[in-house]
Scaffold this motif. Structure first.
Motif, PDB file in Angstrom:
ATOM      1  N   HIS A  32       0.839  -1.199   0.000  1.00 18.17           N
ATOM      2  CA  HIS A  32       0.000   0.000   0.000  1.00 18.17           C
ATOM      3  C   HIS A  32       0.880   1.258   0.000  1.00 18.17           C
ATOM      4  O   HIS A  32       0.626   2.200  -0.744  1.00 18.17           O
ATOM      5  CB  HIS A  32      -0.928  -0.025   1.217  1.00 18.17           C
ATOM      6  N   ALA A  33       1.920   1.248   0.823  1.00 13.61           N
ATOM      7  CA  ALA A  33       2.835   2.391   0.894  1.00 13.61           C
ATOM      8  C   ALA A  33       3.545   2.596  -0.440  1.00 13.61           C
ATOM      9  O   ALA A  33       3.689   3.736  -0.909  1.00 13.61           O
ATOM     10  CB  ALA A  33       3.849   2.181   2.018  1.00 13.61           C
ATOM     11  N   SER A  38       4.143   5.621  -5.537  1.00 19.80           N
ATOM     12  CA  SER A  38       4.113   5.648  -7.006  1.00 19.80           C
ATOM     13  C   SER A  38       3.070   6.625  -7.538  1.00 19.80           C
ATOM     14  O   SER A  38       3.170   7.087  -8.668  1.00 19.80           O
ATOM     15  CB  SER A  38       3.865   4.242  -7.560  1.00 19.80           C
ATOM     16  N   GLU A  39       2.061   6.938  -6.715  1.00 15.21           N
ATOM     17  CA  GLU A  39       1.027   7.898  -7.105  1.00 15.21           C
ATOM     18  C   GLU A  39       1.397   9.318  -6.695  1.00 15.21           C
ATOM     19  O   GLU A  39       0.584  10.225  -6.795  1.00 15.21           O
ATOM     20  CB  GLU A  39      -0.307   7.507  -6.460  1.00 15.21           C
ATOM     21  N   GLY A  40       2.636   9.492  -6.210  1.00 12.82           N
ATOM     22  CA  GLY A  40       3.121  10.827  -5.863  1.00 12.82           C
ATOM     23  C   GLY A  40       2.794  11.278  -4.454  1.00 12.82           C
ATOM     24  O   GLY A  40       3.036  12.430  -4.098  1.00 12.82           O
ATOM     25  N   GLN A  41       2.259  10.404  -3.647  1.00 11.47           N
ATOM     26  CA  GLN A  41       1.971  10.745  -2.257  1.00 11.47           C
ATOM     27  C   GLN A  41       3.225  10.493  -1.415  1.00 11.47           C
ATOM     28  O   GLN A  41       4.059   9.668  -1.779  1.00 11.47           O
ATOM     29  CB  GLN A  41       0.807   9.902  -1.737  1.00 11.47           C
ATOM     30  N   PRO A  42       3.352  11.185  -0.304  1.00 11.31           N
ATOM     31  CA  PRO A  42       4.528  10.955   0.532  1.00 11.31           C
ATOM     32  C   PRO A  42       4.533   9.546   1.115  1.00 11.31           C
ATOM     33  O   PRO A  42       3.486   8.987   1.430  1.00 11.31           O
ATOM     34  CB  PRO A  42       4.403  12.000   1.649  1.00 11.31           C
ATOM     35  N   MET A  43       5.718   8.986   1.212  1.00 12.67           N
ATOM     36  CA  MET A  43       5.875   7.639   1.774  1.00 12.67           C
ATOM     37  C   MET A  43       5.628   7.696   3.271  1.00 12.67           C
ATOM     38  O   MET A  43       6.273   8.457   3.987  1.00 12.67           O
ATOM     39  CB  MET A  43       7.289   7.125   1.499  1.00 12.67           C
TER      40      MET A  43
END
Length: 126
Positions: A32-33, A38-43
């Motif tokens: 999920h992380a 990969s969708e540009g959200q912060p890890m």
């Protein structure tokens, strides 16, 4: 406390597809992380996310959203199936047209996964 509904949705989908495989909430949290990144959200913090996923497994089981998969359906004691309640929760989370449903879950806070509260909300009485 607020729930990570996207992670819960992911876990419920994994329950649906885990027929002959053990349920691995920590691995699903890692996947999920990676998807978020990969969708540009912060890890997110992986240790926290893994622990959260394990906590959600217990919460979903204790709340009757998932139950141990019967042996005749490929159960091995370490995998699950969705109950009717779990199916309703997944349907609420999967419906992108109805953001109001997810918001109602958010508004309920911790109570959203209390079986009686969820059942009333899912039936449209709350």
């Amino acid at each position: 406390m607020s729930y990570n509904w996207d992670l819960i949705q992911r876990l419920l989908h994994e329950v649906q597809t885990s027929a002959n495989d053990s349920f691995k909430p920590r691995r699903y949290a890692e996947e999920h992380a990676a998807q978020m990144e990969s969708e540009g959200q912060p890890m997110p913090n992986l240790d926290s996310l893994r622990a959260e996923a394990a906590d959600y497994e217990s919460l979903l089981f204790e709340g009757g959203f998932i139950v141990t998969r019967p042996e005749e359906q490929g159960g091995n004691g370490e995998n699950f199936v969705l109950t009717e309640r779990g199916t309703r929760l997944l349907a609420l989370l999967d419906n992108p047209q109805d953001v109001g449903q997810r918001q109602r879950l958010i508004d309920k806070g911790e109570a959203a996964l209390v079986p009686e509260v969820f059942d009333e909300m899912a039936a449209g009485r709350s």
